[in-house]
Design a protein around this motif. Structure first.
Motif, PDB file in Angstrom:
ATOM      1  N   LEU A 124     -41.258 -28.713  40.991  1.00 21.35           N
ATOM      2  CA  LEU A 124     -40.381 -28.685  39.825  1.00 21.35           C
ATOM      3  C   LEU A 124     -38.984 -28.219  40.184  1.00 21.35           C
ATOM      4  O   LEU A 124     -38.005 -28.775  39.737  1.00 21.35           O
ATOM      5  CB  LEU A 124     -40.965 -27.746  38.776  1.00 21.35           C
ATOM      6  CG  LEU A 124     -42.280 -28.209  38.182  1.00 21.35           C
ATOM      7  CD1 LEU A 124     -42.852 -27.128  37.313  1.00 21.35           C
ATOM      8  CD2 LEU A 124     -42.080 -29.470  37.392  1.00 21.35           C
ATOM      9  N   ALA A 125     -38.915 -27.177  40.965  1.00 20.37           N
ATOM     10  CA  ALA A 125     -37.603 -26.591  41.204  1.00 20.37           C
ATOM     11  C   ALA A 125     -36.784 -27.402  42.190  1.00 20.37           C
ATOM     12  O   ALA A 125     -35.583 -27.259  42.245  1.00 20.37           O
ATOM     13  CB  ALA A 125     -37.755 -25.177  41.727  1.00 20.37           C
ATOM     14  N   CYS A 143     -43.340 -34.808  36.547  1.00 19.60           N
ATOM     15  CA  CYS A 143     -43.140 -33.468  35.967  1.00 19.60           C
ATOM     16  C   CYS A 143     -42.978 -33.550  34.452  1.00 19.60           C
ATOM     17  O   CYS A 143     -43.513 -32.734  33.718  1.00 19.60           O
ATOM     18  CB  CYS A 143     -41.906 -32.803  36.562  1.00 19.60           C
ATOM     19  SG  CYS A 143     -42.017 -32.515  38.314  1.00 19.60           S
TER      20      CYS A 143
ATOM     21  N   GLU B 259     -36.828 -21.776  30.427  1.00 23.51           N
ATOM     22  CA  GLU B 259     -35.997 -21.986  31.615  1.00 23.51           C
ATOM     23  C   GLU B 259     -35.276 -20.686  31.998  1.00 23.51           C
ATOM     24  O   GLU B 259     -35.191 -20.324  33.173  1.00 23.51           O
ATOM     25  CB  GLU B 259     -34.990 -23.092  31.313  1.00 23.51           C
ATOM     26  CG  GLU B 259     -34.341 -23.699  32.511  1.00 23.51           C
ATOM     27  CD  GLU B 259     -35.316 -24.552  33.321  1.00 23.51           C
ATOM     28  OE1 GLU B 259     -35.218 -24.484  34.548  1.00 23.51           O
ATOM     29  OE2 GLU B 259     -36.170 -25.236  32.731  1.00 23.51           O
ATOM     30  N   TYR B 262     -37.700 -18.195  33.479  1.00 26.07           N
ATOM     31  CA  TYR B 262     -38.055 -18.585  34.839  1.00 26.07           C
ATOM     32  C   TYR B 262     -36.904 -18.252  35.800  1.00 26.07           C
ATOM     33  O   TYR B 262     -37.114 -17.738  36.903  1.00 26.07           O
ATOM     34  CB  TYR B 262     -38.388 -20.077  34.883  1.00 26.07           C
ATOM     35  CG  TYR B 262     -38.770 -20.571  36.244  1.00 26.07           C
ATOM     36  CD1 TYR B 262     -39.973 -20.178  36.831  1.00 26.07           C
ATOM     37  CD2 TYR B 262     -37.946 -21.424  36.969  1.00 26.07           C
ATOM     38  CE1 TYR B 262     -40.328 -20.611  38.085  1.00 26.07           C
ATOM     39  CE2 TYR B 262     -38.294 -21.877  38.225  1.00 26.07           C
ATOM     40  CZ  TYR B 262     -39.490 -21.463  38.777  1.00 26.07           C
ATOM     41  OH  TYR B 262     -39.847 -21.902  40.025  1.00 26.07           O
ATOM     42  N   ARG B 266     -36.767 -15.726  39.103  1.00 28.23           N
ATOM     43  CA  ARG B 266     -36.260 -16.116  40.435  1.00 28.23           C
ATOM     44  C   ARG B 266     -35.154 -15.160  40.892  1.00 28.23           C
ATOM     45  O   ARG B 266     -35.070 -14.812  42.073  1.00 28.23           O
ATOM     46  CB  ARG B 266     -35.735 -17.543  40.394  1.00 28.23           C
ATOM     47  CG  ARG B 266     -36.831 -18.581  40.276  1.00 28.23           C
ATOM     48  CD  ARG B 266     -36.261 -19.966  40.111  1.00 28.23           C
ATOM     49  NE  ARG B 266     -35.454 -20.377  41.238  1.00 28.23           N
ATOM     50  CZ  ARG B 266     -34.520 -21.339  41.190  1.00 28.23           C
ATOM     51  NH1 ARG B 266     -34.305 -21.964  40.061  1.00 28.23           N
ATOM     52  NH2 ARG B 266     -33.836 -21.653  42.258  1.00 28.23           N
ATOM     53  N   TYR B 293     -43.923 -24.188  34.594  1.00 29.75           N
ATOM     54  CA  TYR B 293     -43.796 -23.252  35.709  1.00 29.75           C
ATOM     55  C   TYR B 293     -45.003 -22.325  35.832  1.00 29.75           C
ATOM     56  O   TYR B 293     -45.047 -21.488  36.728  1.00 29.75           O
ATOM     57  CB  TYR B 293     -42.544 -22.386  35.531  1.00 29.75           C
ATOM     58  CG  TYR B 293     -41.264 -23.183  35.469  1.00 29.75           C
ATOM     59  CD1 TYR B 293     -40.854 -23.953  36.555  1.00 29.75           C
ATOM     60  CD2 TYR B 293     -40.458 -23.171  34.337  1.00 29.75           C
ATOM     61  CE1 TYR B 293     -39.685 -24.691  36.512  1.00 29.75           C
ATOM     62  CE2 TYR B 293     -39.277 -23.900  34.287  1.00 29.75           C
ATOM     63  CZ  TYR B 293     -38.898 -24.657  35.369  1.00 29.75           C
ATOM     64  OH  TYR B 293     -37.744 -25.382  35.320  1.00 29.75           O
ATOM     65  N   ARG B 296     -47.166 -22.270  39.188  1.00 38.14           N
ATOM     66  CA  ARG B 296     -46.430 -21.665  40.298  1.00 38.14           C
ATOM     67  C   ARG B 296     -46.333 -20.145  40.139  1.00 38.14           C
ATOM     68  O   ARG B 296     -46.494 -19.383  41.095  1.00 38.14           O
ATOM     69  CB  ARG B 296     -45.037 -22.289  40.329  1.00 38.14           C
ATOM     70  CG  ARG B 296     -44.074 -21.599  41.206  1.00 38.14           C
ATOM     71  CD  ARG B 296     -42.769 -22.329  41.206  1.00 38.14           C
ATOM     72  NE  ARG B 296     -42.947 -23.708  41.672  1.00 38.14           N
ATOM     73  CZ  ARG B 296     -41.949 -24.518  41.958  1.00 38.14           C
ATOM     74  NH1 ARG B 296     -40.721 -24.121  41.801  1.00 38.14           N
ATOM     75  NH2 ARG B 296     -42.162 -25.733  42.385  1.00 38.14           N
TER      76      ARG B 296
END
Lengths: 208, 306
Positions: A124-125, A143, B259, B262, B266, B293, B296
């Protein structure tokens, strides 16, 4: 077990005693022999449809492992269902329908078993497009698709990506044609919204 | 290439390219043939019938249920002497619809369909079964949801010159010295996004910062915080990124909350604040456990706990 080098062409495999014929008849005869258990005909049939089967599995599955498993099961189902092939549709279309049903069923079964175990998420990133290239979506389409509800995702993939008709999709999903149309409408709207959201925050096919 | 064209191109190519780590065709075929041979030898069905997998089975189950209930009704009639023939008929008539309702996925599907239709009507009419050739550009497809309102400002914004309909901050939106400088929040956001799309991150950051500076209370500035956070992270400036994400999250919850959270995680990771990172991940998963996300972050949380 036959090795890939033993597969041969349909003519070599199954038709040495049938004589000349049009390609459709040759294929039909080979599939009939596969249904009867002819090992070389089975190997030919598996190799003949593996491309279509894999495309279906990749389009519907979340990751490579699921796609491989689904494709393998689909190939087995194609071989087991060889007796049902009557040559009315192309071999690819027939195998594609079997693969779509098998893949959806397999994925649904795996999801029920796996919940709430973590599934491998698509990347995704890190957008897949090369730096500066903006000819692609901000992220891999997979995605976005996997953020949609499963019925909407399946409808979009089956109809718009794999080319199944609305009636075929409705039959596979065991719902009405209008339900499929509604799922497509809502799914596409959600898909566009997700793409716009990424663009709004500055993800542009490889940038940021 | 327009956004709509990109979307349809990607859909048309879906599944064509091999996925990383997948087996070769030859291996797959070999495994399938081996699997078929094993299944045949063991006489174990690999999977259910394919041609019509569920229809006949469901029909048989439904008929079985109907017959069982009918038998129960008849048995009840025999066991209760006071119940006459008319009573049996009435019972049967009463039972039939309820059985049909309980065992009719199509009926449930119809309800879902109605709900989906209602949702669709609540937004706006959409073309049914669109084709790539007929599809309207995505930018014309606006959403009426409250969350989309924050995000999709670029969808509904007028041209930069048309400042009368767009949000401006009183006292701050002065005429620009240069004619090409965007004068509204929406136009500034679009300008920044275009710069970003063109790969000019430095200019994009400057535009986003100008947007935040000039229209701090606008929805566009709020969205720009997330973009700035991402760009700062990319430049390795985690502290600045964290400040932007925190600013977004502090203002209110919005469509970019996931977003921003997330991004915050990070940033914390980059700063080495592992305890805060883990706490943020847990909070994230509590809110967005099904988000894109989530998988992950679960893995990351496990790493942090070890």
């Amino acid at each position: 077990m036959l090795r890939p080098t033993d597969w041969g062409t349909p003519t070599e495999v199954a038709l040495t005693d049938v004589g000349a014929g049009d390609p459709v008849s040759l294929e039909l005869e080979t599939v009939r022999r596969a249904a009867e258990g002819d090992e070389r005909a089975r190997a030919w049939l598996a190799r003949r449809v593996v491309g279509r089967v894999r495309r279906v599995a990749r389009a519907l599955a979340r990751n490579a492992a699921d796609a491989d498993d689904a494709a393998q099961l689909s190939l087995i189902e194609v071989l087991r269902s060889a007796h049902s092939y009557r040559g009315e549709a192309s071999l690819d279309a027939w195998a594609g329908r079997i693969a779509a049903r098998t893949t959806m069923r397999h994925l649904a079964r795996e999801r029920r078993k796996a919940e709430p175990v973590v599934a491998e998420a698509p990347t995704l990133a890190a957008p897949t497009a090369p730096e500066g290239l903006s000819e692609t979506l901000p992220r891999d389409l997979r995605c976005y698709l996997h953020q949609l509800p499963e019925p909407q995702r399946n409808a979009i993939v089956l109809h718009h990506a794999l080319g199944h008709s609305l009636d075929e999709v409705a039959q596979m999903a065991e719902v009405s044609r209008n339900t499929i149309k509604g799922r497509l409408r809502l799914g596409l709207a959600a898909l566009r919204k997700l793409v716009r959201r990424d663009q709004a925050i500055g993800i542009h096919g490889g940038a940021a | 290439m327009s956004d709509e064209a990109k979307l349809w191109t990607a859909l048309g190519r879906l599944g064509e390219d091999p996925l990383p780590g997948e087996r070769s065709d030859a291996e797959l075929v070999e495994a399938a043939l081996a699997g078929l041979a094993e299944a045949t030898a063991d006489d174990v069905p690999v999977a259910g019938p394919i041609a019509e997998p569920h229809g006949p089975r469901r029909l048989a189950i439904a008929m079985g249920v109907v017959l069982a209930i009918a038998a129960a009704v008849v048995l009840g009639w025999w066991l209760v002497p006071s119940t006459g023939l008319q009573g049996e008929r009435d019972d049967s008539h009463e039972m039939a619809p309820s059985i049909a309702d309980d065992d009719a996925p199509e009926g449930q599907a119809s309800q879902r369909e109605e709900a989906e239709r209602a949702a669709a009507r609540g937004r706006r009419p959409q073309p049914t079964a669109p084709s790539p050739e007929l599809e309207a550009p995505a930018v014309a497809d606006t959403e009426a949801s409250d969350t989309a309102a924050e995000l999709d400002t670029s969808d509904t914004e007028p041209a930069p010159d048309d400042a009368s309909d767009t949000e401006t901050e009183p006292g701050t939106a002065r005429p620009s010295r240069r004619a090409s400088t965007p004068r509204t929040a929406a136009a500034l956001l679009e300008h920044a996004q275009q710069q970003l799309s063109a790969g000019d991150r430095t200019a994009a950051i400057a535009s986003f910062e100008r947007l935040v500076d000039r229209f701090p209370k606008s929805a566009e500035a709020k969205a720009a915080r997330v973009s700035l956070g991402r760009l700062e992270l990319r430049r390795g400036r985690a502290r600045q990124a964290l400040a932007h994400f925190d600013a977004y999250l502090a203002s209110s919850t919005g469509a970019l909350t996931e977003e921003a959270r997330y991004g915050r995680i990070r940033a914390l990771r980059s700063l080495g604040r592992h305890a805060q990172e883990l706490a943020s991940i847990e909070a994230f998963l509590a809110e967005h456990g099904d988000g894109m996300y989530a998988a992950r972050l679960r893995k990351r949380a496990e790493e942090l706990r070890q």
